[in-house]
Design a protein around this motif. Structure first.
Motif, PDB file in Angstrom:
ATOM      1  N   VAL A 129      11.269   4.446  13.387  1.00  0.00           N
ATOM      2  CA  VAL A 129      12.559   4.668  14.057  1.00  0.00           C
ATOM      3  C   VAL A 129      13.372   5.673  13.259  1.00  0.00           C
ATOM      4  O   VAL A 129      13.345   5.689  12.022  1.00  0.00           O
ATOM      5  CB  VAL A 129      13.352   3.354  14.244  1.00  0.00           C
ATOM      6  N   LEU A 130      14.083   6.495  13.986  1.00  0.00           N
ATOM      7  CA  LEU A 130      14.888   7.540  13.368  1.00  0.00           C
ATOM      8  C   LEU A 130      15.942   6.954  12.433  1.00  0.00           C
ATOM      9  O   LEU A 130      16.247   7.531  11.392  1.00  0.00           O
ATOM     10  CB  LEU A 130      15.536   8.414  14.449  1.00  0.00           C
ATOM     11  N   ALA A 131      16.458   5.784  12.770  1.00  0.00           N
ATOM     12  CA  ALA A 131      17.523   5.168  11.970  1.00  0.00           C
ATOM     13  C   ALA A 131      17.095   4.853  10.543  1.00  0.00           C
ATOM     14  O   ALA A 131      17.939   4.747   9.658  1.00  0.00           O
ATOM     15  CB  ALA A 131      18.038   3.906  12.653  1.00  0.00           C
ATOM     16  N   SER A 132      15.808   4.716  10.290  1.00  0.00           N
ATOM     17  CA  SER A 132      15.371   4.416   8.923  1.00  0.00           C
ATOM     18  C   SER A 132      14.338   5.419   8.406  1.00  0.00           C
ATOM     19  O   SER A 132      13.615   5.134   7.459  1.00  0.00           O
ATOM     20  CB  SER A 132      14.829   2.988   8.825  1.00  0.00           C
ATOM     21  N   ILE A 133      14.311   6.602   8.996  1.00  0.00           N
ATOM     22  CA  ILE A 133      13.312   7.598   8.603  1.00  0.00           C
ATOM     23  C   ILE A 133      13.472   8.022   7.144  1.00  0.00           C
ATOM     24  O   ILE A 133      12.486   8.354   6.475  1.00  0.00           O
ATOM     25  CB  ILE A 133      13.313   8.817   9.553  1.00  0.00           C
ATOM     26  N   ALA A 134      14.668   7.992   6.612  1.00  0.00           N
ATOM     27  CA  ALA A 134      14.856   8.382   5.211  1.00  0.00           C
ATOM     28  C   ALA A 134      14.057   7.469   4.284  1.00  0.00           C
ATOM     29  O   ALA A 134      13.484   7.939   3.299  1.00  0.00           O
ATOM     30  CB  ALA A 134      16.337   8.372   4.836  1.00  0.00           C
ATOM     31  N   ASN A 135      14.002   6.177   4.592  1.00  0.00           N
ATOM     32  CA  ASN A 135      13.178   5.265   3.791  1.00  0.00           C
ATOM     33  C   ASN A 135      11.724   5.714   3.782  1.00  0.00           C
ATOM     34  O   ASN A 135      11.054   5.672   2.751  1.00  0.00           O
ATOM     35  CB  ASN A 135      13.238   3.839   4.365  1.00  0.00           C
ATOM     36  N   ASP A 136      11.231   6.115   4.946  1.00  0.00           N
ATOM     37  CA  ASP A 136       9.838   6.532   5.067  1.00  0.00           C
ATOM     38  C   ASP A 136       9.580   7.828   4.301  1.00  0.00           C
ATOM     39  O   ASP A 136       8.540   7.974   3.648  1.00  0.00           O
ATOM     40  CB  ASP A 136       9.463   6.681   6.536  1.00  0.00           C
ATOM     41  N   LEU A 137      10.530   8.747   4.368  1.00  0.00           N
ATOM     42  CA  LEU A 137      10.378  10.009   3.633  1.00  0.00           C
ATOM     43  C   LEU A 137      10.412   9.769   2.128  1.00  0.00           C
ATOM     44  O   LEU A 137       9.638  10.370   1.376  1.00  0.00           O
ATOM     45  CB  LEU A 137      11.476  10.996   4.037  1.00  0.00           C
ATOM     46  N   ILE A 138      11.297   8.897   1.678  1.00  0.00           N
ATOM     47  CA  ILE A 138      11.385   8.560   0.258  1.00  0.00           C
ATOM     48  C   ILE A 138      10.080   7.902  -0.198  1.00  0.00           C
ATOM     49  O   ILE A 138       9.515   8.265  -1.235  1.00  0.00           O
ATOM     50  CB  ILE A 138      12.600   7.656  -0.019  1.00  0.00           C
ATOM     51  N   TRP A 139       9.593   6.941   0.584  1.00  0.00           N
ATOM     52  CA  TRP A 139       8.350   6.260   0.227  1.00  0.00           C
ATOM     53  C   TRP A 139       7.205   7.266   0.130  1.00  0.00           C
ATOM     54  O   TRP A 139       6.413   7.233  -0.819  1.00  0.00           O
ATOM     55  CB  TRP A 139       8.026   5.162   1.241  1.00  0.00           C
ATOM     56  N   ALA A 140       7.113   8.142   1.113  1.00  0.00           N
ATOM     57  CA  ALA A 140       6.025   9.127   1.119  1.00  0.00           C
ATOM     58  C   ALA A 140       6.098  10.036  -0.103  1.00  0.00           C
ATOM     59  O   ALA A 140       5.074  10.318  -0.737  1.00  0.00           O
ATOM     60  CB  ALA A 140       6.066   9.947   2.407  1.00  0.00           C
ATOM     61  N   ALA A 141       7.282  10.478  -0.451  1.00  0.00           N
ATOM     62  CA  ALA A 141       7.426  11.355  -1.616  1.00  0.00           C
ATOM     63  C   ALA A 141       7.035  10.642  -2.905  1.00  0.00           C
ATOM     64  O   ALA A 141       6.453  11.249  -3.809  1.00  0.00           O
ATOM     65  CB  ALA A 141       8.854  11.862  -1.715  1.00  0.00           C
ATOM     66  N   GLN A 142       7.328   9.376  -2.985  1.00  0.00           N
ATOM     67  CA  GLN A 142       7.047   8.623  -4.208  1.00  0.00           C
ATOM     68  C   GLN A 142       5.604   8.126  -4.302  1.00  0.00           C
ATOM     69  O   GLN A 142       5.139   7.813  -5.400  1.00  0.00           O
ATOM     70  CB  GLN A 142       8.005   7.433  -4.323  1.00  0.00           C
ATOM     71  N   ASN A 143       4.892   8.075  -3.183  1.00  0.00           N
ATOM     72  CA  ASN A 143       3.577   7.440  -3.186  1.00  0.00           C
ATOM     73  C   ASN A 143       2.406   8.295  -2.724  1.00  0.00           C
ATOM     74  O   ASN A 143       1.261   7.910  -2.957  1.00  0.00           O
ATOM     75  CB  ASN A 143       3.628   6.168  -2.326  1.00  0.00           C
ATOM     76  N   ASN A 144       2.649   9.383  -2.046  1.00  0.00           N
ATOM     77  CA  ASN A 144       1.548  10.191  -1.526  1.00  0.00           C
ATOM     78  C   ASN A 144       1.127  11.272  -2.506  1.00  0.00           C
ATOM     79  O   ASN A 144       1.971  11.912  -3.138  1.00  0.00           O
ATOM     80  CB  ASN A 144       1.936  10.847  -0.195  1.00  0.00           C
ATOM     81  N   LYS A 145      -0.178  11.487  -2.591  1.00  0.00           N
ATOM     82  CA  LYS A 145      -0.672  12.609  -3.385  1.00  0.00           C
ATOM     83  C   LYS A 145      -0.208  13.895  -2.711  1.00  0.00           C
ATOM     84  O   LYS A 145      -0.073  13.964  -1.500  1.00  0.00           O
ATOM     85  CB  LYS A 145      -2.201  12.569  -3.450  1.00  0.00           C
ATOM     86  N   GLY A 146       0.045  14.889  -3.504  1.00  0.00           N
ATOM     87  CA  GLY A 146       0.488  16.156  -2.941  1.00  0.00           C
ATOM     88  C   GLY A 146       1.992  16.229  -2.762  1.00  0.00           C
ATOM     89  O   GLY A 146       2.508  17.222  -2.270  1.00  0.00           O
ATOM     90  N   SER A 147       2.706  15.178  -3.148  1.00  0.00           N
ATOM     91  CA  SER A 147       4.160  15.163  -3.002  1.00  0.00           C
ATOM     92  C   SER A 147       4.876  15.254  -4.347  1.00  0.00           C
ATOM     93  O   SER A 147       6.017  14.870  -4.470  1.00  0.00           O
ATOM     94  CB  SER A 147       4.608  13.876  -2.297  1.00  0.00           C
ATOM     95  N   ALA A 148       4.190  15.767  -5.368  1.00  0.00           N
ATOM     96  CA  ALA A 148       4.757  15.785  -6.719  1.00  0.00           C
ATOM     97  C   ALA A 148       6.073  16.556  -6.780  1.00  0.00           C
ATOM     98  O   ALA A 148       7.027  16.108  -7.430  1.00  0.00           O
ATOM     99  CB  ALA A 148       3.750  16.363  -7.710  1.00  0.00           C
ATOM    100  N   ASP A 149       6.153  17.703  -6.118  1.00  0.00           N
ATOM    101  CA  ASP A 149       7.397  18.478  -6.152  1.00  0.00           C
ATOM    102  C   ASP A 149       8.538  17.713  -5.494  1.00  0.00           C
ATOM    103  O   ASP A 149       9.655  17.689  -6.016  1.00  0.00           O
ATOM    104  CB  ASP A 149       7.215  19.836  -5.469  1.00  0.00           C
TER     105      ASP A 149
END
Length: 189
Positions: free
Chosen positions: A84-104
């Motif tokens: 849901v758009l209302a909590s997309i920031a949580n998903d973006l934060i999680w992805a940046a902190q946990n996905n390979k390739g998101s070091a920057d």
């Protein structure tokens, strides 16, 4: 919660607001949904497309536009009901902190979070200034000057501002009336 404040509002948390949400013990998902409904967010993003809102949150979190592949992915997740758009920031934060390739993005997010935490802490040191003969000044309230100072500070931070330089940058962007140089010395901003 500090990351969600700058994700949705492009500024560090105000001390009273941050304290309130921490005392409430709210989940980050519920907090994000609440921030998404605030007038401060709606006035900037309310009339934008899903893609434009996601891109604004990317800019606030990672100080860059979303890449086309990422933007399409997140938009599709929302359009298909998986997220849901209302909590997309949580998903973006999680992805940046946990996905390979998101070091920057992870480094940028950490730098911006540390800068926002430092700014909020500095403001909290002197929450009300009462110069003689002048009404009290609340240094970080929902007036346009305070909000704009916080937003300008986060823009100045970008992704790579060195932590050792944060104190001097914070002083530049404090709202007027915040004591920054000891007793009785007021910021001229």
């Amino acid at each position: 919660l500090q990351q969600l404040y700058f994700a949705y509002f492009a500024r560090p948390a105000d001390p009273a607001g941050l304290d309130y949400w921490l005392e409430e013990g709210t989940s980050t998902k519920a907090f994000a949904a609440n921030m998404y409904l605030q007038q401060e967010f709606i006035s900037v993003n309310g009339s934008l497309s899903i893609q434009a809102q996601i891109n604004n949150i990317y800019q606030n979190l990672f100080f860059r536009d979303a890449d086309a592949k990422g933007l399409n992915y997140w938009t599709q997740q929302i359009q298909t009901g998986k997220l849901v758009l209302a909590s997309i920031a949580n998903d973006l934060i999680w992805a940046a902190q946990n996905n390979k390739g998101s070091a920057d993005d992870k480094d940028c997010l950490g730098n911006r979070a540390n800068a926002a935490i430092a700014y909020t802490a500095k403001i909290k040191e002197k929450p009300i200034i009462e110069p003689p003969g002048i009404r009290p000044i609340l240094p970080y309230t929902e007036d346009s000057e305070s909000i704009e100072k916080g937003k300008s500070y986060m823009k100045a931070i970008g992704c790579g501002y060195p932590p050792s330089a944060l104190p001097s940058l914070i002083e530049v962007w404090l709202p007027r009336g915040v004591n920054i140089a000891g007793p009785g010395v007021q910021s001229k901003l």
